[in-house]
Motif scaffolding. Structure first.
Motif: not given
Length: 325
Positions: A198-214, A277-288
């Motif tokens: 499940y790839e992060h949407p390219e135009t989305a600045p955060t994961c707020d819109g990433c689907l919980t189903d995934w 550990i600050c992220d999971y090495a995937d497209s959903h990386k952020n700095e939180k």
């Protein structure tokens, strides 16, 4: 506070990012300030301090990558050649979770020998063979015996006693509001592990819109303190932002963590790698999670040094001697 003789500084503490350096400085029992006299060829900046009975020199890379890490190590060896013996590589990195290893954001990874691997492998070092596959060649230095023994003793103590590093974290967070803002623990809802395809949407600045189903289903943890995992750290020059590649790396190497600096350090400066550990090495990386993860790694490293007697460190070979072998 007067600066101790440079010969006292036997431990090099290497960080990749400013947040790692800041977290390391929070762990000092005594801060002697910035070193203002060093080898003319040395472009590093050092914060000198004491943790328990050990005198440490903290250096930051300034930029990511194994090449930058190697340059920092070589400079550190020049400036602290009469004394430098062992090293710690401490800071944030990417976790490689699996059904076997329930690695979460804020957890701590410690490099530890497994099989023929000394704890760190350079995953992109080798030669291309049949079908375009990479056959890894060569090996990195094994960690210093004094640090491996300290890790083993710390692991044994954790079976019967509560670790001390959460207390170090809490003490740092109580220092002031700025520290709490920069290093506080994000809410658990901000720790989201998505299925690897499940790839992060390219135009989305955060994961707020990433689907919980995934999202991957994971059981709720009772305690908020970071868990510690021991195993192989895979290191390479390219930033990893792809869940499928992360899973392939795990299957091929057994690695539980990925970073971009450890291989450059281990080549010339045997050390233990401690990663928050600050992220999971995937497209959903952020700095939180970066601040909290950096503080977790630094706090573990501080406790680890309490398991290292000063005598065995003095018996390790000088780093400059190993470099010129």
């Amino acid at each position: 506070m007067s600066l101790p003789a440079r010969e006292k500084f036997q431990i090099g503490w290497i960080c990749a990012l400013p947040v790692d350096v800041a977290a390391a400085i929070e762990m000092l029992d005594a801060n002697f300030g910035i070193l203002d006299e060093q080898d003319s060829r040395d472009t590093n900046s050092y914060t000198l301090g004491r943790i328990g009975k050990h005198y440490v020199a903290i250096a930051g890379l300034g930029q990511s990558g194994t090449t930058s890490a190697t340059a920092v190590v070589i400079n550190m060896m020049r400036t602290f050649s009469p004394s430098l013996r062992v090293g710690l590589m401490v800071g944030i990195a990417s976790g490689i979770p699996s059904l076997v290893r329930d690695i979460r954001l804020g957890d701590i990874i410690v490099s530890y020998p497994e099989g023929t691997c000394g704890g760190v492998l350079q995953y992109d070092m080798g030669k291309i063979v049949e079908e375009g596959k990479l056959m890894r060649t060569g090996s990195l230095n094994a960690p210093p015996r004094s640090l491996i023994t300290a890790v083993a003793n710390m692991r044994a103590a954790a079976l019967t006693d509560d670790p001390r590093f959460p207390e170090y974290m809490e003490k740092a967070l109580q220092r002031n509001e700025r520290t709490r803002q920069n290093f506080g623990r994000p809410d658990s809802s901000a720790d989201r592990l998505f299925q690897m395809h499940y790839e992060h949407p390219e135009t989305a600045p955060t994961c707020d819109g990433c689907l919980t189903d995934w999202e991957e289903h994971r059981n709720r943890r009772e305690a908020a303190d970071p868990h510690v995992h021991y195993g192989i750290v895979a290191s390479g020059n390219a930033e990893m932002r792809h869940g499928g590649t992360r899973e392939q790396l795990r299957k091929e190497t057994g690695a539980i963590c990925y970073d971009m600096e450890a291989a450059g350090v281990m080549m010339d400066f045997p050390c233990i790698v401690v990663r928050g550990i600050c992220d999971y090495a995937d497209s959903h990386k952020n700095e939180k999670w970066q601040g909290f993860a950096a503080l977790a790694a630094a706090s573990y490293a501080k406790e680890l040094l309490s398991y290292v007697p000063a005598g065995p460190v003095s018996q390790e070979k000088l780093v400059i001697e190993m470099y010129h072998k």
